[in-house]
Design a protein around this motif. Structure first.
Motif, short mmCIF file in Angstrom:
data_model
loop_
_atom_site.label_atom_id
_atom_site.label_comp_id
_atom_site.label_asym_id
_atom_site.label_seq_id
_atom_site.Cartn_x
_atom_site.Cartn_y
_atom_site.Cartn_z
N ARG A 163 51.43 45.49 38.57
CA ARG A 163 50.19 45.99 37.97
C ARG A 163 49.12 46.18 39.02
O ARG A 163 48.91 45.32 39.87
CB ARG A 163 49.70 45.02 36.92
CG ARG A 163 50.66 44.93 35.77
CD ARG A 163 50.24 43.86 34.82
NE ARG A 163 51.35 43.65 33.91
CZ ARG A 163 51.22 43.51 32.62
NH1 ARG A 163 50.04 43.49 32.07
NH2 ARG A 163 52.26 43.35 31.86
N ASP B 198 45.32 46.20 39.52
CA ASP B 198 44.15 45.73 38.78
C ASP B 198 42.95 46.66 39.01
O ASP B 198 43.04 47.64 39.76
CB ASP B 198 43.83 44.26 39.10
CG ASP B 198 43.25 44.02 40.48
OD1 ASP B 198 42.86 44.98 41.18
OD2 ASP B 198 43.18 42.85 40.88
N ALA B 199 41.85 46.37 38.37
CA ALA B 199 40.66 47.22 38.43
C ALA B 199 40.10 47.36 39.85
O ALA B 199 39.41 48.33 40.14
CB ALA B 199 39.59 46.69 37.49
N LYS B 200 40.39 46.41 40.72
CA LYS B 200 39.91 46.46 42.10
C LYS B 200 40.92 47.11 43.03
O LYS B 200 40.73 47.13 44.24
CB LYS B 200 39.58 45.05 42.60
CG LYS B 200 38.41 44.43 41.85
CD LYS B 200 38.10 43.07 42.40
CE LYS B 200 36.93 42.44 41.64
NZ LYS B 200 36.62 41.11 42.15
N ARG C 120 46.38 51.87 36.62
CA ARG C 120 45.81 50.54 36.42
C ARG C 120 46.20 50.05 35.04
O ARG C 120 46.22 50.81 34.08
CB ARG C 120 44.29 50.60 36.53
CG ARG C 120 43.88 50.89 37.92
CD ARG C 120 42.39 50.71 38.09
NE ARG C 120 42.11 50.85 39.48
CZ ARG C 120 41.25 51.72 39.98
NH1 ARG C 120 40.59 52.51 39.21
NH2 ARG C 120 41.06 51.79 41.28
N ARG C 121 46.50 48.78 34.94
CA ARG C 121 46.87 48.19 33.65
C ARG C 121 46.09 46.93 33.42
O ARG C 121 45.71 46.23 34.25
CB ARG C 121 48.35 47.87 33.64
CG ARG C 121 49.14 49.15 33.73
CD ARG C 121 50.61 48.88 33.52
NE ARG C 121 51.26 50.16 33.59
CZ ARG C 121 52.25 50.43 34.40
NH1 ARG C 121 52.74 49.54 35.19
NH2 ARG C 121 52.79 51.61 34.41
N ARG D 160 44.09 46.12 43.48
CA ARG D 160 44.96 45.12 44.10
C ARG D 160 46.29 45.03 43.36
O ARG D 160 46.36 45.23 42.16
CB ARG D 160 44.30 43.75 44.08
CG ARG D 160 43.01 43.70 44.85
CD ARG D 160 42.34 42.37 44.71
NE ARG D 160 42.05 42.11 43.29
CZ ARG D 160 41.26 41.17 42.84
NH1 ARG D 160 40.65 40.36 43.68
NH2 ARG D 160 41.05 41.00 41.55
N VAL D 161 47.32 44.69 44.13
CA VAL D 161 48.65 44.47 43.59
C VAL D 161 49.16 43.15 44.15
O VAL D 161 49.01 42.88 45.35
CB VAL D 161 49.62 45.61 44.00
CG1 VAL D 161 51.04 45.32 43.56
CG2 VAL D 161 49.15 46.93 43.45
N SER D 162 49.77 42.34 43.31
CA SER D 162 50.35 41.08 43.78
C SER D 162 51.70 41.35 44.43
O SER D 162 52.50 42.12 43.91
CB SER D 162 50.55 40.11 42.61
OG SER D 162 49.30 39.70 42.11
N LYS E 206 46.69 54.85 45.69
CA LYS E 206 46.32 54.72 44.27
C LYS E 206 46.37 56.06 43.56
O LYS E 206 46.59 56.11 42.36
CB LYS E 206 44.92 54.10 44.13
CG LYS E 206 44.89 52.62 44.46
CD LYS E 206 43.53 52.04 44.18
CE LYS E 206 42.53 52.44 45.23
NZ LYS E 206 41.26 51.70 45.14
N ARG F 21 47.94 39.08 47.37
CA ARG F 21 47.71 40.44 46.90
C ARG F 21 47.37 41.36 48.07
O ARG F 21 46.89 40.90 49.10
CB ARG F 21 46.55 40.48 45.90
CG ARG F 21 46.75 39.65 44.68
CD ARG F 21 45.49 39.57 43.89
NE ARG F 21 44.43 38.98 44.70
CZ ARG F 21 43.34 38.39 44.23
NH1 ARG F 21 43.15 38.33 42.93
NH2 ARG F 21 42.43 37.88 45.02
#
Length: 109
Positions: free
Chosen positions: A11, A13-15, A108-109, A17-19, A101, A93
């Protein structure tokens, strides 16, 4: 094992970032790579990522083409020209670049 093994849909994220999965971070640590090398996959809407092993594989494939040949230039551009080395933060992350992106399939989720 010193390879990324598995299939992960991560996923964003809004910033942006991906783990990075812990098992993948362990491979990178053993490989001595400080970050995550990423480039758009050539055959699907995804990012391919790795460390020194991935870079060595790419360099080996490109070296198989005659220097200055069209194939050499195309693969060099596709695999090095669109790549980024991303820093892994303390939470495991990475922050994707705007170009990554914007790729099809990056949501984004």
């Amino acid at each position: 094992m010193d390879r990324f093994v598995s299939h992960h849909v991560l996923r964003l994220d809004a910033k942006g970032r991906v783990s990075v999965p812990a098992a993948f971070r362990a491979v990178l640590a053993r490989d001595g790579f400080d970050g995550l090398y990423c480039h758009p996959a050539l055959d699907r809407p995804a990012l391919d990522a790795g460390g020194n092993g991935l870079l060595a594989e790419i360099e080996s494939r490109i070296a198989g083409f005659s220097p200055y040949s069209e194939e050499h230039e195309q693969f060099s551009l596709a695999l090095f020209g669109t790549s980024e080395t991303l820093k892994i933060d303390g939470e495991g992350r990475v922050v994707l670049t705007d170009a990554h992106k914007a790729m099809p399939g990056s949501t984004r989720r």
